[in-house]
Write an enzyme that holds these catalytic residues in place. Sequence first.
Site, mmCIF file in Angstrom:
data_model
loop_
_atom_site.group_PDB
_atom_site.id
_atom_site.type_symbol
_atom_site.label_atom_id
_atom_site.label_comp_id
_atom_site.label_asym_id
_atom_site.label_seq_id
_atom_site.Cartn_x
_atom_site.Cartn_y
_atom_site.Cartn_z
ATOM 1 N N CYS A 107 14.136 46.703 11.877
ATOM 2 C CA CYS A 107 13.398 45.523 11.428
ATOM 3 C C CYS A 107 14.338 44.496 10.807
ATOM 4 O O CYS A 107 14.256 43.299 11.088
ATOM 5 C CB CYS A 107 12.317 45.935 10.435
ATOM 6 S SG CYS A 107 11.218 44.582 9.943
ATOM 7 N N CYS B 90 5.588 51.060 7.617
ATOM 8 C CA CYS B 90 4.502 50.091 7.495
ATOM 9 C C CYS B 90 3.461 50.166 8.597
ATOM 10 O O CYS B 90 2.350 49.663 8.427
ATOM 11 C CB CYS B 90 5.075 48.677 7.412
ATOM 12 S SG CYS B 90 5.905 48.114 8.919
#
Length: 356
Positions: A100, A198
Amino acid sequence: MSGGVDSSVAAAILVEQGYDVIGVTMQLWDYSQNESSCDPNSKFDTCCSLDDVADARLVAHKLGIPFYVFDYQDDFKENVVDYFTDEYLKGRTPNPCVACNTFLKFDHLLDRAQRLGCDYVATGHYAQIHYDEVYGQYKLVKGLDSKKDQSYFLFSMTQDRLSKVLFPVGNLTKTEVRIIAEKYGLVNAAKKESMEICFIPNNDYAKFIAERTSEEDLIKGDIRHEDGRLLSKHDGIHQFTVGQRKGLKISSEYPLYVTRIDSETGTVFAGEDKYLYRSGFSFKKFHMIRNFGNSIDFEVKIRYRSQPCAAILEKNGETVSLKFVTQQKSVTPGQIAVLYLGDEVVGGGFIDKVFV
């Protein structure tokens, strides 16, 4: 702005310092459209949820700065979720946070910021950037708060990216960050930290992967002891990672751990603690922020929470390997190994082939 206190305080500090600040949240995962997210029993103790976007917007309003939400869901799926799934299906253990940071925050977002005329992208990472006047290079350094340091996740940074990034909370402790948030009256001053991946509810990554993979693509096989004994069968190597103890469902006089995974045969090997130690490994996609050559003075972290250990870097043509001065436990293919010289991040890469 993830909606957490760290990025919120980073924005507050920059406003106080006189920067023209724009708040941005990256919409990465549509919680309303993913089936597990709608389950009332699912638990998302994460960043970037719908509530987090609302918190970020409130903080931006409090600070008097414009706020935007950028949609990066397709990029996130391709570069993070698909990578995460594919690695587990191959019997490797990925790190989605590194992906990410590499492909979203400091690639796509940085590029977009520059196209919009911004000079920097700032985040709430606990890391520091120093400029070396002697060599004319930027240094990535650990955050002041050793318990919160996130320099490990940033090993793929380049000199160009470091010149365009700010880490305003890197020289602060978490306690100091919360005090600043309270001073500004930010809605998330006491907000608890996100600890899980997440996009995975209840941290059940095996279920997440199985739901997105056809039955024929799951690699099933045997669980064998390192001495060759057949211990059990399993329904997919994606359920296992090196060093794992729970979930083996095998009765034994001594605790058994996953020691290695053979994706070709689908065999998961297990054994006692003594079978977990390894002498080194080769790198995949090795990267250096600053080139120091080979040095026995390097220390390496083979996972985020591991203690750094002394190691020797070896280069043979295109192959880069690392040998531990003292054997290390649970060296896991797919994980990230990051090299340090003191508090400075030198570089790192993905653990590939592990040496006995």
